[in-house]
Write an enzyme that holds these catalytic residues in place. Structure first.
Site, PDB file in Angstrom:
ATOM      1  CB  SER A  32      -0.906   0.006   1.234  1.00  0.00           C
ATOM      2  OG  SER A  32      -1.689  -1.168   1.284  1.00  0.00           O
TER       3      SER A  32
HETATM    4  N1  SAH Z   1      -0.688  -4.122   3.703  1.00  0.00           N
HETATM    5  C1  SAH Z   1      -0.174  -4.875   2.583  1.00  0.00           C
HETATM    6  C2  SAH Z   1      -1.172  -4.781   1.463  1.00  0.00           C
HETATM    7  C3  SAH Z   1      -1.141  -5.933   0.556  1.00  0.00           C
HETATM    8  S1  SAH Z   1      -2.370  -5.870  -0.707  1.00  0.00           S
HETATM    9  C4  SAH Z   1       1.159  -4.288   2.181  1.00  0.00           C
HETATM   10  O1  SAH Z   1       1.310  -3.079   2.335  1.00  0.00           O
HETATM   11  O2  SAH Z   1       2.021  -5.015   1.694  1.00  0.00           O
HETATM   12  C5  SAH Z   1      -3.696  -6.743   0.067  1.00  0.00           C
HETATM   13  C6  SAH Z   1      -3.452  -8.174   0.390  1.00  0.00           C
HETATM   14  O3  SAH Z   1      -4.693  -8.728   0.811  1.00  0.00           O
HETATM   15  C7  SAH Z   1      -2.976  -9.039  -0.779  1.00  0.00           C
HETATM   16  O4  SAH Z   1      -1.743  -9.596  -0.451  1.00  0.00           O
HETATM   17  C8  SAH Z   1      -4.072 -10.117  -0.897  1.00  0.00           C
HETATM   18  O5  SAH Z   1      -3.570 -11.395  -1.223  1.00  0.00           O
HETATM   19  C9  SAH Z   1      -4.679 -10.092   0.492  1.00  0.00           C
HETATM   20  N2  SAH Z   1      -6.040 -10.615   0.609  1.00  0.00           N
HETATM   21  C10 SAH Z   1      -7.079 -10.487  -0.246  1.00  0.00           C
HETATM   22  N3  SAH Z   1      -8.163 -11.110   0.246  1.00  0.00           N
HETATM   23  C11 SAH Z   1      -7.800 -11.651   1.451  1.00  0.00           C
HETATM   24  C12 SAH Z   1      -8.475 -12.421   2.443  1.00  0.00           C
HETATM   25  N4  SAH Z   1      -9.761 -12.773   2.331  1.00  0.00           N
HETATM   26  N5  SAH Z   1      -7.782 -12.789   3.554  1.00  0.00           N
HETATM   27  C13 SAH Z   1      -6.488 -12.450   3.710  1.00  0.00           C
HETATM   28  N6  SAH Z   1      -5.790 -11.731   2.794  1.00  0.00           N
HETATM   29  C14 SAH Z   1      -6.439 -11.323   1.688  1.00  0.00           C
END
Ligand code: SAH
Length: 220
Positions: free
Chosen positions: A69
């Site tokens: 993010s």
């Molecule tokens: N805070 C993280 C954001 C990653 S993007 C960072 O800054 O690196 C969001 C993430 O949510 C992705 O890796 C995706 O695989 C995950 N995601 C999507 N649906 C999900 C779910 N139901 N449970 C857990 N993770 C999920």
């Protein structure tokens, strides 16, 4: 000066720029959040090939088609949770583990869930190698929450869903806060802050944002 030190200097210069922009462009005022973001080395959470872009003012691609993010959104969501260091926090969508590291710096314990196994394993290793001992991370569908450790003081969801997953509200303490992007389609959301009440919950809208989709039983 050896080249390792030069790289570190360049990264601290860029990190300083990120902090300036968080304060002046985005109005982040919580000093503890700014301090956490000054401490956690964001360049270690992005793929090596784009390390030089780690402190840019945007989201960046990580493995498996996901993103780390944008610094502002990490700061904003964390600030809205109002952490003081004593909390038990649940994070859904750990991705690179960067937001997890910020939460772990500002709270007592973080339980984090990432849907994609590869990302979960990489984030777990990264956080362990950086010395975070107060994080437990697992792979799975975070829209069901993690009832073994409930109730939580705060829950952060880093992916956008069609609504507020009921299990997450149930796993919050009374007075606890849940921050989640919610939208009618997968391409845009609004940042919603939920506060659990004795009966039901209240909601506040903090405006538009864009996240990757929250995929699962209580997501898309
Ligand atoms: N805070 C993280 C954001 C990653 S993007 C960072 O800054 O690196 C969001 C993430 O949510 C992705 O890796 C995706 O695989 C995950 N995601 C999507 N649906 C999900 C779910 N139901 N449970 C857990 N993770 C999920």
């Amino acid at each position: 000066m050896n080249s390792g030190a030069q790289i570190t200097d360049e990264m601290s210069f860029q990190r300083h720029g990120m902090l300036e922009s968080l304060r002046t462009k985005y109005g982040i005022t919580d000093e503890s959040v700014l301090e956490a973001m000054a401490t956690v080395p964001r360049q270690l959470f992005v793929p090596a090939a784009i390390k030089s872009q780690a402190y840019k003012d945007n989201a960046l691609p990580i493995a498996s088609g996901q993103t780390i993010s944008q610094p502002f959104i990490v700061a904003k969501m964390t600030e809205l949770l109002g952490l003081t260091g004593t909390e038990k926090v649940l994070e859904i969508g750990a991705g690179s583990g960067y937001q997890t590291a910020i939460l772990a710096t500002l709270s007592r314990r973080v339980f984090a869930i990432e849907r994609l196994d590869l990302l979960a394993r990489e984030a777990e290793q990264r956080l362990a190698s950086l010395g975070f001992r107060n994080v437990v991370l697992k792979s799975g569908d975070g829209t069901n929450g993690w009832d073994a450790y409930m109730p939580y003081d705060a829950i952060l969801v880093a992916a956008g869903g069609p609504g507020i997953p009921e299990p997450l509200v149930k796993q919050l303490k009374i007075g606890g806060k849940l921050i989640i992007p919610v939208g009618e389609d997968q391409s845009s959301q609004n940042l919603i802050l939920v506060t659990r009440k004795e009966v039901g919950y209240s909601q506040e809208d903090f405006g538009p944002c864009a996240f990757v989709p929250l995929i699962g039983k209580h997501g898309w």
